[in-house]
Scaffold this motif. Structure first.
Motif, PDB file in Angstrom:
ATOM      1  N   SER A  14       0.785  -1.390   0.063  1.00  0.00           N
ATOM      2  CA  SER A  14       0.085  -0.005   0.132  1.00  0.00           C
ATOM      3  C   SER A  14       0.809   1.034   0.047  1.00  0.00           C
ATOM      4  CB  SER A  14      -0.803   0.102   1.080  1.00  0.00           C
ATOM      5  OG  SER A  14      -0.126   0.040   2.563  1.00  0.00           O
ATOM      6  N   TYR A  15       0.582   2.357  -0.540  1.00  0.00           N
ATOM      7  CA  TYR A  15       0.986   3.458  -0.697  1.00  0.00           C
ATOM      8  C   TYR A  15       0.199   4.710  -0.293  1.00  0.00           C
ATOM      9  CZ  TYR A  15       3.948   7.284  -2.421  1.00  0.00           C
ATOM     10  OH  TYR A  15       4.400   8.578  -2.828  1.00  0.00           O
ATOM     11  N   ILE A  16       0.706   5.441   0.729  1.00  0.00           N
ATOM     12  CA  ILE A  16      -0.184   6.712   0.922  1.00  0.00           C
ATOM     13  C   ILE A  16       0.640   7.701   0.401  1.00  0.00           C
ATOM     14  CG2 ILE A  16      -1.243   7.803   2.791  1.00  0.00           C
ATOM     15  CD1 ILE A  16      -1.149   5.230   4.401  1.00  0.00           C
ATOM     16  N   GLU A  17       0.150   8.369  -0.497  1.00  0.00           N
ATOM     17  CA  GLU A  17       0.911   9.502  -1.031  1.00  0.00           C
ATOM     18  C   GLU A  17       1.166  10.703  -0.393  1.00  0.00           C
ATOM     19  OE1 GLU A  17       0.995  11.575  -5.541  1.00  0.00           O
ATOM     20  OE2 GLU A  17      -1.040  10.514  -4.863  1.00  0.00           O
ATOM     21  N   GLU A  18       0.001  11.148   0.475  1.00  0.00           N
ATOM     22  CA  GLU A  18      -0.031  12.272   1.325  1.00  0.00           C
ATOM     23  C   GLU A  18       1.131  12.308   2.259  1.00  0.00           C
ATOM     24  OE1 GLU A  18      -3.054  10.410   1.053  1.00  0.00           O
ATOM     25  OE2 GLU A  18      -3.548  11.623  -0.672  1.00  0.00           O
ATOM     26  N   GLU A  19       1.377  11.099   2.924  1.00  0.00           N
ATOM     27  CA  GLU A  19       2.286  10.957   3.860  1.00  0.00           C
ATOM     28  C   GLU A  19       3.587  10.278   3.569  1.00  0.00           C
ATOM     29  OE1 GLU A  19       0.419   8.386   6.843  1.00  0.00           O
ATOM     30  OE2 GLU A  19      -1.388   9.697   6.764  1.00  0.00           O
ATOM     31  N   LEU A  20       3.674   9.865   2.301  1.00  0.00           N
ATOM     32  CA  LEU A  20       4.785   9.315   1.539  1.00  0.00           C
ATOM     33  C   LEU A  20       5.279   7.731   2.328  1.00  0.00           C
ATOM     34  CD1 LEU A  20       6.833  12.221   0.720  1.00  0.00           C
ATOM     35  CD2 LEU A  20       5.535  10.942  -1.001  1.00  0.00           C
ATOM     36  N   VAL A  21       4.097   6.909   2.572  1.00  0.00           N
ATOM     37  CA  VAL A  21       4.510   5.741   3.292  1.00  0.00           C
ATOM     38  C   VAL A  21       4.179   4.709   2.265  1.00  0.00           C
ATOM     39  CG1 VAL A  21       3.942   4.236   5.533  1.00  0.00           C
ATOM     40  CG2 VAL A  21       3.694   6.692   5.493  1.00  0.00           C
ATOM     41  N   LEU A  22       5.157   3.463   2.311  1.00  0.00           N
ATOM     42  CA  LEU A  22       4.990   2.651   1.289  1.00  0.00           C
ATOM     43  C   LEU A  22       5.161   1.328   2.275  1.00  0.00           C
ATOM     44  CD1 LEU A  22       4.969   1.435  -1.459  1.00  0.00           C
ATOM     45  CD2 LEU A  22       7.733   1.512  -1.480  1.00  0.00           C
TER      46      LEU A  22
END
Length: 90
Positions: free
Chosen positions: A65-73
């Protein structure tokens, strides 16, 4: 970018052979370079992307999963197609 792994992903990688880990590392590098490369799933698996790669002749799937707003992969699961999506739902 923050890169994380689930505990189940860590356990599965720990049991892999060295050559399998090299193939996985190459797939991880591709995902880190372009997090949108995987296919975005819908329904029960919404928010999860799956990237397919080959080791020898076997096709493997890598869920993340990739959360673009938090830059967490976050790498969630890795394995062959057999029961992959069922295991991913649990």
């Amino acid at each position: 970018m923050i890169i994380q792994q689930t505990n189940s992903f860590k356990r599965r990688v720990k049991k892999m052979h060295k050559a399998e880990k090299l193939a996985l590392d190459a797939a991880v590098k591709e995902i880190v370079e372009n997090p949108f490369i995987g296919v975005l799933k819908v329904g029960d698996l919404a928010g999860i992307q799956v990237f397919k790669y080959k080791y020898n002749t076997q096709l493997y799937l890598l869920a993340y999963s990739y959360i673009e707003e938090e830059l967490v992969l976050t790498f969630i699961e890795q394995g062959t197609h057999e029961n992959f999506y069922q295991d991913l739902k649990t």
